[in-house]
Enzyme design. Structure first.
Site, PDB file in Angstrom:
ATOM      1  N   GLU A 269       0.814  -1.213   0.000  1.00  0.00           N
ATOM      2  CA  GLU A 269       0.000   0.000   0.000  1.00  0.00           C
ATOM      3  C   GLU A 269       0.848   1.264   0.000  1.00  0.00           C
ATOM      4  O   GLU A 269       0.374   2.353  -0.306  1.00  0.00           O
ATOM      5  CB  GLU A 269      -0.958   0.020   1.194  1.00  0.00           C
ATOM      6  CG  GLU A 269      -0.328   0.303   2.547  1.00  0.00           C
ATOM      7  CD  GLU A 269       0.453  -0.892   3.085  1.00  0.00           C
ATOM      8  OE1 GLU A 269       1.209  -0.704   4.045  1.00  0.00           O
ATOM      9  OE2 GLU A 269       0.293  -1.997   2.546  1.00  0.00           O
ATOM     10  N   ASP A 311      17.068  25.146 -29.835  1.00  0.00           N
ATOM     11  CA  ASP A 311      17.301  26.435 -30.486  1.00  0.00           C
ATOM     12  C   ASP A 311      18.718  26.889 -30.165  1.00  0.00           C
ATOM     13  O   ASP A 311      19.338  26.401 -29.211  1.00  0.00           O
ATOM     14  CB  ASP A 311      16.321  27.488 -29.951  1.00  0.00           C
ATOM     15  CG  ASP A 311      14.893  27.244 -30.424  1.00  0.00           C
ATOM     16  OD1 ASP A 311      14.726  26.680 -31.511  1.00  0.00           O
ATOM     17  OD2 ASP A 311      13.960  27.611 -29.696  1.00  0.00           O
TER      18      ASP A 311
END
Length: 890
Positions: A269, A311
């Site tokens: 869990e 770029d």
């Protein structure tokens, strides 16, 4: 006010505004009256919602069933203990999930959207939430419109209103038209009066439609599926244990409790909780390194990235343009000064020159300033700028000559503008000075030269001939080869009509302006790190090929000696050349040809933004995981298509940011590499805590199966409550410590992982099964060696102590699933040390405090008794390290 029907003069009058904008005092007053310009979030996650969500946890209902069975069979003590554990699980889950939600909220606030407004005649950049009715918005291509507004100045404006209308076709807007919050400008520019903000906007009135649903990332889905699979395995193991117990004559009530306790123990869990915390804090850690992850899937994809398409300007370079050279009257002029401080001089052949005596140079600088939308302003003793760095550098250069933008724009009143686009590669503005109308144009030199019919020379205006063009192009090439960005500048005296064709027809060429943007110091090291990590870096730029190569050389991205003689096709060999191609050369290639050479290309120059999409798709077709940077409107398709779309936080448009997975707050390439490093670390940490939790959970299952099979129900190594305590208290903190493990040395020397790779791949499964088996076997050996027939209580206490003591050692073995523990170290993860120590001290308290001793049926252990549990834990650690060594060799 009914702003749908009111005219502009009424709008200004009713809002008490003017074309110069509000004063600071008026803006503050209106902010108090109208409130912040933001939408109220309907689906805000509250503490109560988080608390309620905990009851959807499978483990809570298994515990609830165990509590009810205990109450039914008369085990009241067990009922209250299990009920307390349920309360603890819910409280712990709520607190940790609340912290994760708060961390996510904090991330959203790190990059606040901004808007450019006119305040009291001055251009200001403010946070979008501070926009008020009466403000004057200055909007251009790529901007997201922050509020409902009415246009009073416009140049070629088109708006994407799909967010409101669903129509993908952009809408042309004219003076007097309305524009709406949440829509985006895709072409042109405008000035507009804000008439509604926040919930009063058209978007605000349909705010429920834009509330985003919570999304689960592929990794979260995989982990949820994994947890379900493990739950099924656990339930089968529990059913088997329950059946075996009954067959050996065990009482029904006792076996039900043991089976349920094992179900709790076997279901990990802690996986969803630890995963959420790891991702949330990992994203927060990335934000601290200027990489804002907008979508969680970005975290898991980063570790798989094989190609980064970047770029040049502002990403590989500093984005601090400075004009250093000017080509005018057939010769070069040098300028001094650095950055945006308008302080410097002009020199020709080493001698200082006076601008007043050089008409063409003065005209060139005037043209550069007037064909310009940037702002340079001194505030508080510091020069501040708004606009594109290239345009700012032109204003600064002119200011060095005493030609100030504000003075020139008063003298030359702008009446028209033809905006720059990536297709046109030029920009033109039209100005009126007295009765004279003049158009100024700037753009790519080769584009400007094609249009020019005349040239300005010392003796006057002459016709532009072939020799002049050749000389200008040679000067342009020389500058570009030295990493300069070069602009051509021209002008034309215009007569009516003011059509685009007439305005830009046969202008007079003035000269070239060359500015340089130096590479960032950290980029070279970052590109080197990418090469070691098996990541290819590709530059995509609108600048010319020589400029791109010059920058690429400096950052280690371009190898002039690289040869591609193995490419048989002559056309492909010609285009590929040295690994750099232009956008026009790319257009020569069909898809098949492009894919054959794409992995050899390092530089794309003079490309159109639309070509980025083609590059992304071709790389993906070759099996690459692609990260792509972008800042403009036309970059949006490529950013969306890329596996990781990366928008610029400083120079990027709203459209680009909305289309991206990650936003660079500093527009720096090195930040991308740091984010990849963080992404790889997060994924590895997920592997670590998953393997740790599963191995710990199945240790108890194997231990109980061994006990009930070999010794029967009477001599189970652990009781139900003892199993529950181990699972509830002794696993979560170490798992969280592993989830937040720091970056380890060598993370960027590995190849990118396969995105299809499963968490429980072969190596991990071997580790999990082997380590769980040895921990269970060692614990069972402790149990039988302590003669359970003579003193079952002490044997169980020592077995419990052995399993608990393992948390002092085993989590550290999981800090790397490959490297030995002595290489990774123990002291470098302080959170894990704190978690392990706190958990162990808590467990000692339960074992030695009389009240808890009675509840959990422990006996008091002497210091000598601890030798056996410690020995079992050390043996388990040594075996775990041995298994890791074997998997490395395999």
């Amino acid at each position: 006010m009914d702003y749908e029907t009111s005219d502009l003069s009424n709008a200004f009058q009713e809002l008490g505004s003017s074309t110069s904008g509000l004063t600071e005092e008026e803006a503050e007053s209106r902010l108090e009256k109208y409130g912040f310009n933001e939408l109220k979030e309907k689906r805000k996650v509250t503490a109560l919602k988080i608390l309620v969500r905990q009851f959807a946890n499978f483990i809570v209902w298994v515990l609830f069933a165990a509590a009810m069975i205990s109450l039914i069979v008369g085990e009241e003590l067990n009922f209250w203990v299990i009920s307390s554990i349920i309360g603890f699980v819910i409280a712990l889950g709520s607190v940790q999930e609340y912290k994760a939600e708060k961390a996510m909220e904090a991330l959203k606030k790190i990059v606040e959207p901004t808007a450019t407004v006119l305040k009291n005649g001055k251009v200001r950049e403010i946070m979008t939430r501070m926009v008020v009715p009466g403000d004057i918005l200055l909007l251009e291509s790529g901007d997201k419109i922050p509020a409902d507004a009415k246009i009073f100045e416009v140049v070629g404006l088109k708006v994407d209103e799909s967010a409101l209308t669903g129509e993908s076709i952009s809408v042309e807007k004219k003076k007097g038209d309305l524009i709406f919050a949440g829509t985006q400008i895709v072409h042109g520019k405008c000035e507009a009066l804000v008439i509604a903000t926040g919930m009063q906007t058209k978007l605000g009135k349909i705010a429920g439609m834009i509330q985003e649903a919570e999304e689960q990332t592929p990794l979260q889905v995989k982990m949820a599926q994994l947890a379900k699979s493990l739950a099924i395995i656990a339930l089968v193991a529990c059913a088997l244990t329950f059946t075996l117990g009954l067959l050996t004559g065990a009482p029904l009530e006792g076996m039900l409790l043991i089976a349920l306790a094992l179900a709790v123990a076997a279901v990990p869990e802690g996986l969803p909780l630890t995963l959420t915390l790891t991702l949330a804090y990992g994203m927060h850690r990335m934000a601290g390194h200027n990489a804002l992850i907008r979508k969680m899937l970005g975290v898991e994809t980063l570790g798989s990235t094989t190609v980064i398409c970047t770029d040049k300007t502002g990403t590989l370079t500093k984005n601090e343009m400075t004009v250093e050279k000017i080509f005018v009257d057939g010769g070069f002029i040098d300028t001094t000064g650095v950055g945006y401080e308008p302080d410097g001089d002009f020199y020709a052949d080493g001698e200082k020159i006076d601008i007043v005596e050089n008409d063409n140079l003065a005209m060139l600088l005037k043209a550069a300033v007037l064909c310009n939308n940037a702002v340079l302003e001194k505030r508080g003793g510091k020069w501040e700028v708004i606009g594109d760095p290239t345009e700012v550098s032109l204003i600064v250069a002119a200011a060095k000559a005493g030609l100030w933008a504000d003075d020139l724009k008063d003298e030359y009143r702008k009446i028209e503008e033809i905006v720059f686009t990536s297709e046109r590669k030029q920009m033109t503005t039209v100005h009126k000075k007295g009765a004279e109308i003049i158009a100024f144009t700037k753009g790519a030199p080769e584009v400007i030269l094609k249009k020019c019919k005349f040239i300005a020379k010392k003796d006057g205006i002459e016709k532009l001939d072939a020799d002049e063009i050749t000389g200008i192009l040679e000067a342009n090439s020389s500058l570009a080869n030295s990493a300069f960005r070069v602009l051509g500048v021209a002008y034309r005296k215009v007569s009516e009509p003011l059509t685009p064709e007439n305005i830009e027809k046969d202008p007079v060429f003035l000269g070239l302006i060359a500015m340089i943007d130096p590479p960032r110091e950290e980029v070279k090291k970052a590109i080197s790190a990418c090469k070691k990590a098996g990541i290819k870096v590709v530059m995509i730029t609108g600048d010319n090929e020589e400029t791109a190569k010059a920058v690429a050389r400096k950052v280690g991205l371009f190898d002039e000696d690289q040869k591609f003689d193995d490419i048989a096709d002559e056309k492909l060999r010609r285009i590929t050349k040295d690994g750099a191609i232009t956008g026009s050369e790319l257009d020569e290639l069909d898809e098949g040809e492009f894919k054959r050479i794409i992995e050899t290309i390092n530089i794309y120059a003079r490309t159109m933004p639309e070509q980025k999409l083609r590059i992304v798709m071709a790389l993906q077709d070759k099996g690459h995981i692609v990260a792509m940077t972008g800042d403009g409107v036309n970059d949006a398709p490529a950013l969306k298509k890329a596996d990781i779309g990366i928008a610029m936080g400083i120079k990027g448009t709203d459209v680009a940011r909305e289309s991206s997975v990650m936003v660079l707050q500093d527009d720096n390439f090195a930040t991308i590499v740091e984010a990849v490093k963080q992404g790889r670390t997060i994924y590895e940490n997920i592997e670590k805590f998953t393997c740790y939790l599963i191995s710990r959970n199945f240790t108890e299952v194997i231990l109980i199966l061994l006990g009930i099979t070999l010794l029967g129900f009477e001599f189970l190594p652990l009781l139900a409550l003892q199993i529950l305590f181990i699972n509830m208290f002794d696993e979560i903190m170490p798992a969280i410590g592993l989830g937040l493990d720091p970056i380890q040395e060598g993370i960027m020397s590995k190849n990118p992982r396969n995105p299809e790779e499963r968490i429980l791949k072969k190596r991990n499964l071997i580790l999990i099964v082997s380590i769980a088996a040895i921990m269970a076997s060692a614990s069972f050996l402790v149990f039988i060696l302590n003669n359970p027939e003579a003193d079952i209580g002490k044997a169980r206490t020592l077995t419990f102590a052995a399993i608990v003591t393992m948390i002092l050692f085993i989590p550290f073995a999981f800090r790397s699933l490959e490297e030995p523990i002595y290489k990774i170290g123990i002291l470098t993860n302080k959170l894990l040390m704190v978690g392990v120590s706190a958990t162990f001290l808590l467990t000692l308290g339960v074992m030695y405090i009389p009240f808890f001793q009675k509840i959990f049926e422990f006996t008091t252990l002497s210091p000598v008794d601890w030798i056996i549990p410690l020995s079992a834990a050390l043996v388990s650690l040594i075996f775990a390290e041995f298994i890791k060594m074997m998997t490395r060799r395999i």
